[in-house]
Design an enzyme around this catalytic site. Structure first.
Site, PDB file in Angstrom:
ATOM      1  CB  THR A   1       2.777 117.564  46.057  1.00 25.20           C
ATOM      2  OG1 THR A   1       3.039 117.287  47.290  1.00 25.20           O
ATOM      3  CG2 THR A   1       3.176 116.906  45.075  1.00 25.20           C
TER       4      THR A   1
ATOM      5  CB  THR B   1       7.320 122.594  48.084  1.00 24.21           C
ATOM      6  OG1 THR B   1       7.335 121.752  46.950  1.00 24.21           O
ATOM      7  CG2 THR B   1       7.531 121.572  49.285  1.00 24.21           C
TER       8      THR B   1
END
Length: 183
Positions: free
Chosen positions: A12, A172
């Site tokens: 993330t 990501t």
């Protein structure tokens, strides 16, 4: 598929920018275990409490939800005092045997302050209103700092910076969730 402690931290990027009377937190939607993408549209950014605080997390999802719940309890105990609530949560996080094992980081913000909370007890406020966490955090942070002097608003800076991070960090993606507050 392996699931080690180091691998759980991948997956993330969370970024916050405070500019022009607004604070914006954005995060991507990718959840990975090892080299496998498990989910591409996870929601890691949300409103907390009565909607006057926004937050995003990096790390183990279940751990982050536990910390969000604890933070919401602290916000009820200390209404309108985000910094105090975060410091109290950080104390608990460091001293409680159960909480100490949680593997997550959080960025939270209200109309006045933005903070990063870590499991080591850190409660940090950025000098320039920009901060990021997660595997792509450094890329997003660099992009946001470069764009902060531009005419772009906070949300545009967050979106563009997360796109740049997604182009560099394999953990990501471009499925971005945004939450914002106006001061």
């Amino acid at each position: 598929m392996q699931n080690s402690q180091a691998e759980s931290w991948h997956g993330t990027t969370i970024l916050t920018v405070r500019k022009g009377g607004r604070v914006v937190i954005g995060g991507d939607g990718q959840v990975s275990i090892g080299q496998t993408v498990i989910k591409s549209n996870a929601r890691k950014v949300r409103k907390l409490g009565k909607g006057d605080v926004i937050g995003g997390f990096a790390g183990a999802t279940a751990d982050a939800f536990t910390l969000f719940e604890r933070l919401e309890a602290k916000l009820e105990q200390y209404p309108g005092q985000l910094t105090r609530a975060c410091v109290e949560l950080a104390k608990d996080w460091r001293t409680d045997r159960y909480l100490r094992r949680l593997e997550a980081m959080m960025i939270v913000a209200d109309k006045e302050v933005s903070l990063v909370l870590t499991g080591t007890g850190d409660v940090l406020e950025p000098e320039d209103g920009v901060m990021a966490i997660g595997s792509g955090g450094n890329y997003a942070l660099a992009a946001a700092r470069a764009l902060s002097d531009s005419e772009h608003d906070a949300e545009t800076i967050v979106r563009r910076s997360l796109e740049i991070a997604a182009d560099i960090c394999v953990y990501t993606n471009r499925n971005v969730t945004i939450e914002a507050l106006t001061a």
